[in-house]
Write a protein that holds these residues in place. Structure first.
Motif, PDB file in Angstrom:
ATOM      1  N   GLU A   4      14.616  80.810 -26.203  1.00  0.00           N
ATOM      2  CA  GLU A   4      14.009  81.462 -25.052  1.00  0.00           C
ATOM      3  C   GLU A   4      12.918  80.586 -24.423  1.00  0.00           C
ATOM      4  O   GLU A   4      12.233  79.845 -25.133  1.00  0.00           O
ATOM      5  CB  GLU A   4      13.398  82.799 -25.475  1.00  0.00           C
ATOM      6  N   PRO A   5      12.733  80.661 -23.097  1.00  0.00           N
ATOM      7  CA  PRO A   5      11.655  79.896 -22.446  1.00  0.00           C
ATOM      8  C   PRO A   5      10.297  80.227 -23.058  1.00  0.00           C
ATOM      9  O   PRO A   5       9.981  81.392 -23.304  1.00  0.00           O
ATOM     10  CB  PRO A   5      11.729  80.352 -20.987  1.00  0.00           C
ATOM     11  N   THR A   6       9.512  79.195 -23.324  1.00  0.00           N
ATOM     12  CA  THR A   6       8.225  79.365 -23.997  1.00  0.00           C
ATOM     13  C   THR A   6       7.140  78.578 -23.269  1.00  0.00           C
ATOM     14  O   THR A   6       7.323  77.407 -22.944  1.00  0.00           O
ATOM     15  CB  THR A   6       8.301  78.890 -25.462  1.00  0.00           C
ATOM     16  N   LEU A   7       6.015  79.231 -23.014  1.00  0.00           N
ATOM     17  CA  LEU A   7       4.857  78.569 -22.420  1.00  0.00           C
ATOM     18  C   LEU A   7       3.963  78.048 -23.528  1.00  0.00           C
ATOM     19  O   LEU A   7       3.616  78.791 -24.452  1.00  0.00           O
ATOM     20  CB  LEU A   7       4.059  79.544 -21.547  1.00  0.00           C
ATOM     21  N   LEU A   8       3.586  76.772 -23.458  1.00  0.00           N
ATOM     22  CA  LEU A   8       2.672  76.175 -24.434  1.00  0.00           C
ATOM     23  C   LEU A   8       1.290  76.109 -23.790  1.00  0.00           C
ATOM     24  O   LEU A   8       1.084  75.411 -22.797  1.00  0.00           O
ATOM     25  CB  LEU A   8       3.155  74.791 -24.847  1.00  0.00           C
ATOM     26  N   ARG A  32       6.288  81.112 -12.424  1.00  0.00           N
ATOM     27  CA  ARG A  32       6.844  81.260 -11.083  1.00  0.00           C
ATOM     28  C   ARG A  32       7.428  79.940 -10.569  1.00  0.00           C
ATOM     29  O   ARG A  32       8.547  79.916 -10.038  1.00  0.00           O
ATOM     30  CB  ARG A  32       5.751  81.755 -10.128  1.00  0.00           C
ATOM     31  N   VAL A  33       6.694  78.844 -10.708  1.00  0.00           N
ATOM     32  CA  VAL A  33       7.158  77.589 -10.118  1.00  0.00           C
ATOM     33  C   VAL A  33       8.333  76.990 -10.892  1.00  0.00           C
ATOM     34  O   VAL A  33       9.086  76.184 -10.344  1.00  0.00           O
ATOM     35  CB  VAL A  33       6.019  76.553 -10.002  1.00  0.00           C
ATOM     36  N   THR A  34       8.484  77.366 -12.159  1.00  0.00           N
ATOM     37  CA  THR A  34       9.634  76.886 -12.924  1.00  0.00           C
ATOM     38  C   THR A  34      10.795  77.873 -12.868  1.00  0.00           C
ATOM     39  O   THR A  34      11.839  77.642 -13.490  1.00  0.00           O
ATOM     40  CB  THR A  34       9.250  76.635 -14.392  1.00  0.00           C
ATOM     41  N   GLY A  35      10.621  78.975 -12.137  1.00  0.00           N
ATOM     42  CA  GLY A  35      11.720  79.905 -11.901  1.00  0.00           C
ATOM     43  C   GLY A  35      12.205  80.639 -13.134  1.00  0.00           C
ATOM     44  O   GLY A  35      13.413  80.930 -13.245  1.00  0.00           O
ATOM     45  N   LEU A  36      11.313  80.955 -14.049  1.00  0.00           N
ATOM     46  CA  LEU A  36      11.732  81.689 -15.241  1.00  0.00           C
ATOM     47  C   LEU A  36      12.163  83.100 -14.840  1.00  0.00           C
ATOM     48  O   LEU A  36      11.456  83.792 -14.114  1.00  0.00           O
ATOM     49  CB  LEU A  36      10.596  81.745 -16.268  1.00  0.00           C
ATOM     50  N   PRO A  37      13.325  83.557 -15.315  1.00  0.00           N
ATOM     51  CA  PRO A  37      13.885  84.821 -14.834  1.00  0.00           C
ATOM     52  C   PRO A  37      13.195  86.065 -15.381  1.00  0.00           C
ATOM     53  O   PRO A  37      13.337  87.152 -14.835  1.00  0.00           O
ATOM     54  CB  PRO A  37      15.341  84.750 -15.307  1.00  0.00           C
ATOM     55  N   ARG A  38      12.471  85.956 -16.474  1.00  0.00           N
ATOM     56  CA  ARG A  38      11.812  87.116 -17.074  1.00  0.00           C
ATOM     57  C   ARG A  38      10.556  86.652 -17.802  1.00  0.00           C
ATOM     58  O   ARG A  38      10.251  85.461 -17.820  1.00  0.00           O
ATOM     59  CB  ARG A  38      12.758  87.830 -18.048  1.00  0.00           C
ATOM     60  N   ARG A  39       9.867  87.590 -18.390  1.00  0.00           N
ATOM     61  CA  ARG A  39       8.612  87.254 -19.053  1.00  0.00           C
ATOM     62  C   ARG A  39       8.855  86.271 -20.203  1.00  0.00           C
ATOM     63  O   ARG A  39       9.612  86.563 -21.117  1.00  0.00           O
ATOM     64  CB  ARG A  39       7.942  88.514 -19.600  1.00  0.00           C
ATOM     65  N   PRO A  40       8.219  85.113 -20.173  1.00  0.00           N
ATOM     66  CA  PRO A  40       8.430  84.124 -21.238  1.00  0.00           C
ATOM     67  C   PRO A  40       7.603  84.450 -22.480  1.00  0.00           C
ATOM     68  O   PRO A  40       6.764  85.354 -22.484  1.00  0.00           O
ATOM     69  CB  PRO A  40       7.930  82.826 -20.598  1.00  0.00           C
ATOM     70  N   HIS A  41       7.869  83.696 -23.527  1.00  0.00           N
ATOM     71  CA  HIS A  41       7.058  83.757 -24.741  1.00  0.00           C
ATOM     72  C   HIS A  41       5.898  82.776 -24.582  1.00  0.00           C
ATOM     73  O   HIS A  41       5.951  81.858 -23.762  1.00  0.00           O
ATOM     74  CB  HIS A  41       7.897  83.393 -25.966  1.00  0.00           C
ATOM     75  N   PHE A  76      11.871  73.550 -29.270  1.00  0.00           N
ATOM     76  CA  PHE A  76      12.060  74.460 -28.142  1.00  0.00           C
ATOM     77  C   PHE A  76      13.148  73.909 -27.220  1.00  0.00           C
ATOM     78  O   PHE A  76      13.105  72.752 -26.829  1.00  0.00           O
ATOM     79  CB  PHE A  76      10.755  74.593 -27.344  1.00  0.00           C
ATOM     80  N   ASN A  77      14.089  74.764 -26.861  1.00  0.00           N
ATOM     81  CA  ASN A  77      15.099  74.375 -25.891  1.00  0.00           C
ATOM     82  C   ASN A  77      14.535  74.362 -24.480  1.00  0.00           C
ATOM     83  O   ASN A  77      15.012  73.617 -23.618  1.00  0.00           O
ATOM     84  CB  ASN A  77      16.299  75.328 -25.950  1.00  0.00           C
ATOM     85  N   HIS A  78      13.506  75.192 -24.213  1.00  0.00           N
ATOM     86  CA  HIS A  78      12.917  75.261 -22.882  1.00  0.00           C
ATOM     87  C   HIS A  78      11.421  75.517 -23.028  1.00  0.00           C
ATOM     88  O   HIS A  78      10.972  76.660 -23.149  1.00  0.00           O
ATOM     89  CB  HIS A  78      13.563  76.382 -22.066  1.00  0.00           C
ATOM     90  N   ALA A  79      10.648  74.449 -23.037  1.00  0.00           N
ATOM     91  CA  ALA A  79       9.198  74.555 -23.174  1.00  0.00           C
ATOM     92  C   ALA A  79       8.524  74.169 -21.856  1.00  0.00           C
ATOM     93  O   ALA A  79       8.930  73.211 -21.191  1.00  0.00           O
ATOM     94  CB  ALA A  79       8.689  73.653 -24.292  1.00  0.00           C
TER      95      ALA A  79
END
Length: 278
Positions: A4-8, A32-41, A76-79
């Motif tokens: 899942e997309p994760t914010l570091l 927002r600027v990376t276009g994440l579709p839902r709330r990230p971790h 992470f697959n998407h960090a």
């Protein structure tokens, strides 16, 4: 592996509401600027401990974890590396000129805060029909240290805050039901109650302090009155008000003491401008 997309996120003054707001805003904008579709971790890559502000991190994002608690290697697959809070316009107005035009980005962020706590956004007409009194929120502040290892000296922003609040409250009570003053002791209130108090206020009054950052979630017709000590002439909350498109008034003091009568006169003029007969 984490798919899942994760914010570091790297935090610094992690126990301060204003500075944590800059981290929330950086995290929101990064989503927002990376276009994440839902709330990230979110994963904190700093070494700080948990504070009561984690309540809001958990409300805003899907999950909160601490890199220092990982027991082995994590991939992470998407960090997304979130910019430091010090790099946001919310903070940088202290040292450089910032564009003061109204922007929808900060309004969207304020709505995200409201949504995270399930606070409805009523239009002005419905709200006025429900309430007979004009609500004035006096945002109180307590001297504090930003974190346990802080070695600095605490300085007062408004040395007679209690006197000013009591004077405003007594003045409002003498106006019958036309004005209601709320004692905004935010240090002793859950975050949801703080945001609700801001959202319900027609006028937000307070000395320069972190609690005024909640103005990002103020209603569109709200007015901010900031009482500014000569030692704390900083543009943070004026910028927030201008970006939100809400009215802002400053009362600059020659020192750290405000004359209660002068504050009441300024507040009365603002209330009359909002159509309140005081």
């Amino acid at each position: 592996w984490i798919d899942e997309p994760t914010l570091l996120v790297t935090r610094f003054e992690y126990a301060n509401v204003f500075h944590t707001y800059t981290d929330w805003y950086s995290s929101y904008v990064s989503s927002r600027v990376t276009g994440l579709p839902r709330r990230p971790h979110v994963v904190f890559v700093d070494g700080h401990c948990e504070t009561q502000l984690e309540e809001t991190w958990k409300a805003l994002f899907s999950s909160i974890n601490y890199a220092k608690n990982f027991s082995g290697q994590v991939c992470f697959n998407h960090a997304v590396f979130v910019p430091l809070g010090y790099e946001t316009p919310l903070f940088k107005g202290l040292s450089e000129r910032i564009d003061c035009r109204n922007t929808s980005r900060l309004s969207e962020f304020g709505e995200m805060i409201l949504s995270a706590f399930g606070i409805p956004t009523e239009d002005d007409k419905k709200r006025k029909e429900k309430s007979k009194a004009m609500e004035v929120l006096f945002v109180r502040r307590e001297d504090y240290l930003a974190h346990p290892r802080h070695g600095g000296k605490v300085q007062s922003r408004l040395s007679n805050e209690g006197e000013v609040f009591d004077a405003i409250r007594d003045w409002a009570e003498s106006r019958s039901s036309s004005v209601r003053v709320v004692n905004g002791l935010f240090a002793h209130m859950p975050m949801k109650e703080q945001v609700e108090a801001i959202r319900n206020a027609a006028v937000i009054v307070g000395a320069h302090g972190a609690g005024l950052t909640h103005a990002v979630s103020a209603r569109a017709d709200a007015v901010v009155l900031e009482i500014i000590s000569s030692q704390y002439v900083r543009p943070h909350f004026e910028l927030i008000a201008r970006w939100r498109g809400i009215k802002y008034h400053a009362m600059n003091l020659p020192g750290s003491r405000a004359e209660p009568r002068a504050v009441i006169e300024k507040l009365a003029a603002i209330l009359r401008g909002l159509g309140c007969s005081v």
